[in-house]
Motif scaffolding. Structure first.
Motif, PDB file in Angstrom:
ATOM      1  N   SER A 229       0.818  -1.206   0.000  1.00 21.49           N
ATOM      2  CA  SER A 229       0.000   0.000   0.000  1.00 21.49           C
ATOM      3  C   SER A 229       0.856   1.261   0.000  1.00 21.49           C
ATOM      4  CB  SER A 229      -0.934   0.004   1.213  1.00 21.49           C
ATOM      5  OG  SER A 229      -1.714   1.168   1.236  1.00 21.49           O
ATOM      6  N   ILE A 230       1.848   1.314   0.878  1.00 19.49           N
ATOM      7  CA  ILE A 230       2.723   2.484   0.942  1.00 19.49           C
ATOM      8  C   ILE A 230       3.502   2.649  -0.361  1.00 19.49           C
ATOM      9  CG2 ILE A 230       4.710   3.513   2.117  1.00 19.49           C
ATOM     10  CD1 ILE A 230       3.756   2.036   4.667  1.00 19.49           C
ATOM     11  N   PHE A 231       3.985   1.532  -0.892  1.00 20.50           N
ATOM     12  CA  PHE A 231       4.774   1.569  -2.125  1.00 20.50           C
ATOM     13  C   PHE A 231       3.974   2.197  -3.265  1.00 20.50           C
ATOM     14  CE2 PHE A 231       6.559  -0.024  -6.032  1.00 20.50           C
ATOM     15  CZ  PHE A 231       7.930  -0.041  -5.802  1.00 20.50           C
ATOM     16  N   THR A 232       2.755   1.701  -3.491  1.00 24.25           N
ATOM     17  CA  THR A 232       1.936   2.228  -4.590  1.00 24.25           C
ATOM     18  C   THR A 232       1.434   3.637  -4.294  1.00 24.25           C
ATOM     19  OG1 THR A 232       0.067   0.986  -3.635  1.00 24.25           O
ATOM     20  CG2 THR A 232       1.216  -0.022  -5.481  1.00 24.25           C
ATOM     21  N   TYR A 233       1.219   3.953  -3.009  1.00 25.18           N
ATOM     22  CA  TYR A 233       0.777   5.299  -2.627  1.00 25.18           C
ATOM     23  C   TYR A 233       1.849   6.328  -2.983  1.00 25.18           C
ATOM     24  CZ  TYR A 233      -1.490   8.919   0.230  1.00 25.18           C
ATOM     25  OH  TYR A 233      -2.123  10.058   0.654  1.00 25.18           O
ATOM     26  N   ILE A 234       3.109   6.024  -2.664  1.00 25.64           N
ATOM     27  CA  ILE A 234       4.205   6.953  -2.959  1.00 25.64           C
ATOM     28  C   ILE A 234       4.362   7.134  -4.462  1.00 25.64           C
ATOM     29  CG2 ILE A 234       6.709   7.301  -2.794  1.00 25.64           C
ATOM     30  CD1 ILE A 234       6.591   5.832  -0.098  1.00 25.64           C
ATOM     31  N   ARG A 235       4.215   6.047  -5.217  1.00 22.95           N
ATOM     32  CA  ARG A 235       4.299   6.146  -6.672  1.00 22.95           C
ATOM     33  C   ARG A 235       3.197   7.068  -7.216  1.00 22.95           C
ATOM     34  NH1 ARG A 235       7.638   2.336  -9.400  1.00 22.95           N
ATOM     35  NH2 ARG A 235       9.496   2.201  -8.064  1.00 22.95           N
ATOM     36  N   ALA A 236       2.006   7.005  -6.631  1.00 19.58           N
ATOM     37  CA  ALA A 236       0.908   7.879  -7.048  1.00 19.58           C
ATOM     38  C   ALA A 236       1.199   9.337  -6.709  1.00 19.58           C
ATOM     39  CB  ALA A 236      -0.394   7.434  -6.396  1.00 19.58           C
ATOM     40  N   GLN A 237       1.797   9.568  -5.527  1.00 10.79           N
ATOM     41  CA  GLN A 237       2.094  10.929  -5.086  1.00 10.79           C
ATOM     42  C   GLN A 237       3.046  11.660  -6.025  1.00 10.79           C
ATOM     43  OE1 GLN A 237       3.477  10.560  -0.986  1.00 10.79           O
ATOM     44  NE2 GLN A 237       1.613  11.568  -0.300  1.00 10.79           N
ATOM     45  N   LYS A 238       3.917  10.936  -6.675  1.00  9.91           N
ATOM     46  CA  LYS A 238       4.882  11.578  -7.568  1.00  9.91           C
ATOM     47  C   LYS A 238       4.185  12.394  -8.650  1.00  9.91           C
ATOM     48  CE  LYS A 238       8.750   8.321  -7.127  1.00  9.91           C
ATOM     49  NZ  LYS A 238       9.675   7.433  -7.862  1.00  9.91           N
ATOM     50  N   THR A 239       3.041  11.909  -9.108  1.00 10.25           N
ATOM     51  CA  THR A 239       2.311  12.580 -10.184  1.00 10.25           C
ATOM     52  C   THR A 239       1.140  13.401  -9.670  1.00 10.25           C
ATOM     53  OG1 THR A 239       2.890  10.812 -11.735  1.00 10.25           O
ATOM     54  CG2 THR A 239       1.016  12.208 -12.322  1.00 10.25           C
ATOM     55  N   LEU A 240       0.388  12.857  -8.726  1.00  8.79           N
ATOM     56  CA  LEU A 240      -0.854  13.498  -8.294  1.00  8.79           C
ATOM     57  C   LEU A 240      -0.686  14.507  -7.167  1.00  8.79           C
ATOM     58  CD1 LEU A 240      -3.227  10.373  -8.259  1.00  8.79           C
ATOM     59  CD2 LEU A 240      -2.937  12.060 -10.088  1.00  8.79           C
ATOM     60  N   GLY A 241       0.382  14.379  -6.375  1.00  8.76           N
ATOM     61  CA  GLY A 241       0.524  15.226  -5.190  1.00  8.76           C
ATOM     62  C   GLY A 241      -0.187  14.611  -3.993  1.00  8.76           C
ATOM     63  N   ALA A 242       0.034  15.189  -2.813  1.00 10.61           N
ATOM     64  CA  ALA A 242      -0.498  14.618  -1.577  1.00 10.61           C
ATOM     65  C   ALA A 242      -2.015  14.705  -1.493  1.00 10.61           C
ATOM     66  CB  ALA A 242       0.139  15.313  -0.374  1.00 10.61           C
ATOM     67  N   ALA A 243      -2.575  15.886  -1.796  1.00 10.55           N
ATOM     68  CA  ALA A 243      -4.016  16.089  -1.629  1.00 10.55           C
ATOM     69  C   ALA A 243      -4.824  15.217  -2.584  1.00 10.55           C
ATOM     70  CB  ALA A 243      -4.362  17.559  -1.833  1.00 10.55           C
ATOM     71  N   LYS A 244      -4.460  15.186  -3.850  1.00 10.64           N
ATOM     72  CA  LYS A 244      -5.230  14.425  -4.837  1.00 10.64           C
ATOM     73  C   LYS A 244      -5.074  12.920  -4.650  1.00 10.64           C
ATOM     74  CE  LYS A 244      -5.420  18.027  -8.359  1.00 10.64           C
ATOM     75  NZ  LYS A 244      -4.767  19.081  -7.556  1.00 10.64           N
ATOM     76  N   THR A 245      -3.890  12.469  -4.269  1.00 12.09           N
ATOM     77  CA  THR A 245      -3.718  11.040  -4.008  1.00 12.09           C
ATOM     78  C   THR A 245      -4.602  10.594  -2.853  1.00 12.09           C
ATOM     79  OG1 THR A 245      -1.422  11.126  -4.781  1.00 12.09           O
ATOM     80  CG2 THR A 245      -2.049   9.225  -3.457  1.00 12.09           C
ATOM     81  N   SER A 246      -4.687  11.420  -1.824  1.00 12.15           N
ATOM     82  CA  SER A 246      -5.526  11.063  -0.670  1.00 12.15           C
ATOM     83  C   SER A 246      -6.996  11.004  -1.060  1.00 12.15           C
ATOM     84  CB  SER A 246      -5.323  12.076   0.462  1.00 12.15           C
ATOM     85  OG  SER A 246      -5.879  13.334   0.140  1.00 12.15           O
ATOM     86  N   ALA A 247      -7.405  11.776  -2.065  1.00 15.15           N
ATOM     87  CA  ALA A 247      -8.796  11.742  -2.518  1.00 15.15           C
ATOM     88  C   ALA A 247      -9.131  10.388  -3.141  1.00 15.15           C
ATOM     89  CB  ALA A 247      -9.044  12.860  -3.513  1.00 15.15           C
ATOM     90  N   TYR A 248      -8.271   9.883  -3.997  1.00 16.45           N
ATOM     91  CA  TYR A 248      -8.495   8.554  -4.564  1.00 16.45           C
ATOM     92  C   TYR A 248      -8.390   7.471  -3.501  1.00 16.45           C
ATOM     93  CZ  TYR A 248      -8.729   9.830  -9.459  1.00 16.45           C
ATOM     94  OH  TYR A 248      -9.149  10.335 -10.661  1.00 16.45           O
ATOM     95  N   TYR A 249      -7.523   7.695  -2.566  1.00 15.39           N
ATOM     96  CA  TYR A 249      -7.301   6.723  -1.484  1.00 15.39           C
ATOM     97  C   TYR A 249      -8.544   6.571  -0.608  1.00 15.39           C
ATOM     98  CZ  TYR A 249      -4.192   4.377   1.892  1.00 15.39           C
ATOM     99  OH  TYR A 249      -3.568   3.478   2.703  1.00 15.39           O
ATOM    100  N   ALA A 250      -9.499   7.497  -0.752  1.00 18.72           N
ATOM    101  CA  ALA A 250     -10.710   7.488   0.070  1.00 18.72           C
ATOM    102  C   ALA A 250     -11.548   6.235  -0.120  1.00 18.72           C
ATOM    103  CB  ALA A 250     -11.559   8.714  -0.240  1.00 18.72           C
ATOM    104  N   VAL A 251     -11.327   5.493  -1.195  1.00 18.11           N
ATOM    105  CA  VAL A 251     -12.102   4.275  -1.408  1.00 18.11           C
ATOM    106  C   VAL A 251     -11.732   3.190  -0.400  1.00 18.11           C
ATOM    107  CG1 VAL A 251     -10.509   3.207  -3.052  1.00 18.11           C
ATOM    108  CG2 VAL A 251     -12.946   2.709  -3.202  1.00 18.11           C
ATOM    109  N   ALA A 252     -10.542   3.280   0.199  1.00 20.08           N
ATOM    110  CA  ALA A 252     -10.072   2.242   1.127  1.00 20.08           C
ATOM    111  C   ALA A 252     -11.022   1.980   2.294  1.00 20.08           C
ATOM    112  CB  ALA A 252      -8.674   2.596   1.643  1.00 20.08           C
ATOM    113  N   PRO A 253     -11.499   3.018   3.003  1.00 24.04           N
ATOM    114  CA  PRO A 253     -12.399   2.739   4.125  1.00 24.04           C
ATOM    115  C   PRO A 253     -13.680   2.029   3.732  1.00 24.04           C
ATOM    116  CG  PRO A 253     -11.517   4.950   4.293  1.00 24.04           C
ATOM    117  CD  PRO A 253     -11.139   4.443   2.939  1.00 24.04           C
ATOM    118  N   PHE A 254     -14.201   2.305   2.528  1.00 26.41           N
ATOM    119  CA  PHE A 254     -15.430   1.642   2.111  1.00 26.41           C
ATOM    120  C   PHE A 254     -15.189   0.152   1.865  1.00 26.41           C
ATOM    121  CE2 PHE A 254     -16.002   6.074   0.677  1.00 26.41           C
ATOM    122  CZ  PHE A 254     -17.024   6.403   1.556  1.00 26.41           C
TER     123      PHE A 254
END
Length: 295
Positions: A229-254
């Motif tokens: 999870s951390i590995f793919t999250y960091i890879r996403a942050q490189k392009t999307l930034g912190a705020a936008k990556t966290s928005a997509y990450y919102a699906v995790a709790p559901f």
């Protein structure tokens, strides 16, 4: 690779990070009966450190020297490790005191913390749609956090989970600041550093060492729910930034909440369903903002 392709790939990484992390809460709930909370946090991160560390051994030869962490990255790296010691301990305590489903949904408050810190400290742009998402997600978190039965006090488990998300919000931004460096190195340091710190704290406070048959599943869960999870999250942050990556990450709790109902048979309540509806509306705004953004 053109910018659009990079963005699509980054969204894929963010979605994968959410799916892997969704395993964390319901599976941890099953293990917390045999593994104390602080030791649980330690083994989750150590599982990530061991697994990605092995991957790093084989990948290291392919890295350029410029990709490796250097002295100027140390403040962010140290903050990342310290926050990752505190956050999972708070989460495990919150899960132990509360329900897995509530903890899964409250995890979305991490979007709020990440976005506010990204905007105020790291000067990332936050659109009106993302502000709407923050408002709705905050409202949903407040609904879930009340203990019910006419009580106006927050439940202890919910407050601990919210504390964990605040720590991770700051940690996400620290990690974003070094996300251009080696993902393998970052996750390995994060895993071993945070895991070792939590392990020492568990020994200091006198938690009972779990049996080996319970440690191994915790390490395997750490590999998937934290390492991958951390590995793919960091890879996403490189392009999307912190705020936008966290928005997509919102699906995790559901996903985590769904697993809680299926695996743990936790009951659906009116308060939970109300909070779920508000949370879905909030994450829809967050997703719309990310899809519309071209930067």
């Amino acid at each position: 690779m053109n910018p659009k392709s990079e963005r699509i790939k980054a969204v894929g990484y963010a979605a994968a990070a959410a799916v892997f992390y969704a395993l964390n809460v319901p599976c941890s709930k099953l293990l917390l009966g045999s593994v104390p909370p602080t030791f649980m946090a330690a083994f989750l991160y150590l599982g990530a450190g061991f697994s990605v560390g092995i991957m790093y051994i084989f990948h290291r030869r392919k890295e350029q020297p410029s990709e490796r962490l250097c002295r100027k990255d140390m403040p962010y790296t140290i903050a990342m490790v310290l926050l990752d010691i505190i956050a999972p301990i708070l989460l495990m305590l919150g899960v132990k005191l509360g329900t897995s489903a509530n903890a899964s949904l409250l995890g979305n408050f991490e979007i709020v913390a990440t976005t506010l810190i990204a905007m105020l400290v790291f000067r990332e742009r936050v659109s009106k749609k993302l502000w709407a998402a923050i408002g709705l997600i905050t409202l949903s978190s407040i609904i879930l956090s009340f203990g019910g039965k006419g009580s106006f006090s927050f439940s202890a488990g919910s407050l601990l989970v919210l504390g964990a998300t605040a720590c991770w919000g700051l940690e996400n931004n620290c990690t974003r600041s070094i996300s251009e460096k080696s993902t393998y190195q970052i996750v390995t340091i994060k895993g071993f550093g945070s895991g070792a710190g939590s392990f020492v704290i568990a020994l200091i406070i006198g938690e009972d060492m779990p049996q080996l048959r319970h440690i191994l599943p915790a390490l395997l869960l750490g590999f998937a729910a934290y390492g991958l999870s951390i590995f793919t999250y960091i890879r996403a942050q490189k392009t999307l930034g912190a705020a936008k990556t966290s928005a997509y990450y919102a699906v995790a709790p559901f996903i985590g909440a769904f697993l809680s109902f299926v695996v743990l048979h936790e009951a659906l309540t009116a308060v939970y369903l109300t909070a779920l509806a508000v949370m879905i509306a909030g994450t829809a705004f967050a997703a719309a903002d990310t899809l519309e953004s071209g930067d």
